[in-house]
Scaffold this motif. Sequence first.
Motif, short mmCIF file in Angstrom:
data_model
loop_
_atom_site.label_atom_id
_atom_site.label_comp_id
_atom_site.label_asym_id
_atom_site.label_seq_id
_atom_site.Cartn_x
_atom_site.Cartn_y
_atom_site.Cartn_z
N HIS A 24 0.86 -1.18 0.00
CA HIS A 24 0.00 0.00 0.00
C HIS A 24 0.89 1.23 0.00
O HIS A 24 1.71 1.41 0.91
CB HIS A 24 -0.91 0.03 1.23
N ASN A 92 -7.25 -3.13 -0.33
CA ASN A 92 -6.98 -1.75 -0.70
C ASN A 92 -7.41 -0.84 0.43
O ASN A 92 -8.46 -1.07 1.04
CB ASN A 92 -7.73 -1.39 -2.00
N TRP A 94 -7.55 2.56 -0.20
CA TRP A 94 -8.20 3.63 -0.96
C TRP A 94 -7.75 5.03 -0.58
O TRP A 94 -8.52 5.98 -0.67
CB TRP A 94 -9.73 3.53 -0.84
N SER A 99 -4.14 11.95 -1.47
CA SER A 99 -5.60 11.81 -1.32
C SER A 99 -6.18 12.83 -0.35
O SER A 99 -5.49 13.34 0.53
CB SER A 99 -5.96 10.42 -0.79
#
Length: 170
Positions: A24, A92, A94, A99
């Motif tokens: 990740h 995931n 996300w 972000s």
Amino acid sequence: GRGGGKGGGGAKGGAKVVVEPHRHPGIFIARGKEDALVTKNTTPGKDVYGEKRISVDAPGGEKGTESAKIEYRVWNPFRSKLAAAVLGGVDNIWMPPGSKVLYLGAAAGTTVSHVSDIVGPEGCVYAVEFSHRPGRDLINMAKSRTNVIPIIEDARHPLKYRMVRFHLGL
């Protein structure tokens, strides 16, 4: 005792620690005597909740010269459900670097601080907490983390913090 106390120490005294990227983006694994999930500290020299910090020589440093250090913060899966999910193999999360994250139920900001590290300086974390006591801790944590915006409001009433919707693109 339970939870390991207030951190301190860390991988000091010449302990060889190698930090490698996790699958990740924004999360890393510190490999040493014991492996640990870590995030790159966006506020080097400061911890948030007494967690251990690990400093590693930046890549490209030549032997015999004073090289730059990169500081990482150990992310305890017993204090963060998100860290536990990452260690458990969640597909995931996300929220890659850059972000914008709306974090509901931020409490004192333990996990929020690691999310702040993950999204980095180009990202932003809007942290919503209703309770005033942990909200104070959240605000104090956000003072040194410019990408965290604390919102002390009831998450069930989004119209009270609707100004955030424009920034998130909702």
